[in-house]
Design an enzyme around this catalytic site. Sequence first.
Site, PDB file in Angstrom:
ATOM      1  N   GLY A  33      -4.490 -44.179-130.054  1.00 37.76           N
ATOM      2  CA  GLY A  33      -5.486 -44.233-131.119  1.00 37.76           C
ATOM      3  C   GLY A  33      -5.735 -45.614-131.678  1.00 37.76           C
ATOM      4  O   GLY A  33      -6.579 -45.791-132.557  1.00 37.76           O
ATOM      5  N   GLY A  59      -4.515 -45.697-126.067  1.00 33.78           N
ATOM      6  CA  GLY A  59      -3.765 -46.626-126.887  1.00 33.78           C
ATOM      7  C   GLY A  59      -3.164 -45.996-128.113  1.00 33.78           C
ATOM      8  O   GLY A  59      -3.016 -46.649-129.147  1.00 33.78           O
ATOM      9  N   TYR A 100      10.533 -33.818-122.892  1.00 31.39           N
ATOM     10  CA  TYR A 100       9.604 -33.401-123.940  1.00 31.39           C
ATOM     11  C   TYR A 100      10.109 -32.093-124.538  1.00 31.39           C
ATOM     12  O   TYR A 100       9.884 -31.017-123.994  1.00 31.39           O
ATOM     13  CB  TYR A 100       8.195 -33.231-123.391  1.00 31.39           C
ATOM     14  CG  TYR A 100       7.589 -34.470-122.781  1.00 31.39           C
ATOM     15  CD1 TYR A 100       8.099 -35.736-123.061  1.00 31.39           C
ATOM     16  CD2 TYR A 100       6.505 -34.381-121.909  1.00 31.39           C
ATOM     17  CE1 TYR A 100       7.544 -36.874-122.489  1.00 31.39           C
ATOM     18  CE2 TYR A 100       5.942 -35.514-121.344  1.00 31.39           C
ATOM     19  CZ  TYR A 100       6.466 -36.756-121.631  1.00 31.39           C
ATOM     20  OH  TYR A 100       5.907 -37.882-121.050  1.00 31.39           O
ATOM     21  N   PHE A 113      -0.514 -43.161-122.577  1.00 31.61           N
ATOM     22  CA  PHE A 113      -1.182 -43.665-123.777  1.00 31.61           C
ATOM     23  C   PHE A 113      -2.570 -44.171-123.404  1.00 31.61           C
ATOM     24  O   PHE A 113      -2.943 -45.325-123.693  1.00 31.61           O
ATOM     25  CB  PHE A 113      -0.386 -44.769-124.462  1.00 31.61           C
ATOM     26  CG  PHE A 113       0.870 -44.306-125.140  1.00 31.61           C
ATOM     27  CD1 PHE A 113       0.977 -43.026-125.670  1.00 31.61           C
ATOM     28  CD2 PHE A 113       1.963 -45.150-125.251  1.00 31.61           C
ATOM     29  CE1 PHE A 113       2.136 -42.593-126.281  1.00 31.61           C
ATOM     30  CE2 PHE A 113       3.130 -44.739-125.865  1.00 31.61           C
ATOM     31  CZ  PHE A 113       3.219 -43.454-126.385  1.00 31.61           C
ATOM     32  N   PRO A 114      -3.379 -43.346-122.730  1.00 33.34           N
ATOM     33  CA  PRO A 114      -4.666 -43.822-122.186  1.00 33.34           C
ATOM     34  C   PRO A 114      -5.664 -44.259-123.252  1.00 33.34           C
ATOM     35  O   PRO A 114      -6.573 -45.031-122.946  1.00 33.34           O
ATOM     36  CB  PRO A 114      -5.181 -42.615-121.403  1.00 33.34           C
ATOM     37  CG  PRO A 114      -4.520 -41.436-122.035  1.00 33.34           C
ATOM     38  CD  PRO A 114      -3.157 -41.920-122.437  1.00 33.34           C
TER      39      PRO A 114
END
Length: 278
Positions: A210, A208, A62, A205-206
């Site tokens: 968005g 999704g 990152y 990506f809990p």
Amino acid sequence: MTRNQSDTFEIGEYTVHRLGFGAMRLCGEQIIGAPDDEAAAHEVAREAVDLGVDFIDTADSYGPGTSERLLGEAGVVDDAVVATKGGLLRSRDGDWLPHGDPEYLENAALASKDRLGVDSIDLYQLHRPDPDTEFEASVTKLAALKDDGLVDNVGLSNVSVEQLETARDHVEVATVQNEYNLTNREHEDVLAACEDAGIGFIPYFPIGAGDLDEKAAVVDDVAEAHDASRYQIALAWLLQRSDVTLPIPGTSSIDHLRENVAASEIELTSDELARLSE
């Protein structure tokens, strides 16, 4: 109400609350370089801890290196369990390139430790299996790093059930981090394996990213009943989906951070869980 799960989870000797913070978004655009306002990034990280978050996820890719550095500078590494990852490089074009060479992983862990400013890394995760490196070789190196005291706990990311089982032959696996959310349940079998073994499952990506459109109607209906946002309901569902889930929603906004943390207070009914889980 069906909320009977523990709000905490054991990662080795550490006890963490099950809603963490993903520090990927603290970086610049496309997760490359520094953000425009580094002081604001520090403030977001500190606010997470002030709100009671004690599990922070990052990675050396990152930035690369930027997220880890910012967390170290923000002074939050003593107040939270910090999980980082190695084994995924970034190209100048922003591509994500697996690199699980054992000697590289050791050097990467040393660099992560330095950027974070810690004596040892709380949780070190193999970011992605490398098709050009024997998986067992990568995992065996992580086991050696744990034996040497460079890392306290070992985790995996983007793995199958078979790879998880292979890794467990060589090292105690504390967590697995795979993509999983209301609209993407490809790794349901990995979650089940983690439940059976008492391993933490970190759904990345809990919410999704968005994209909840295919379940918009039911999510919006449940959200209205709780005076909540779509994304809060997506997080609440993950928390109540299993005792081993450790969602790590990420943001660079303090307002969004507060909204995410508030999702841990939402209690879905058994009927709401069933409708969301269809």
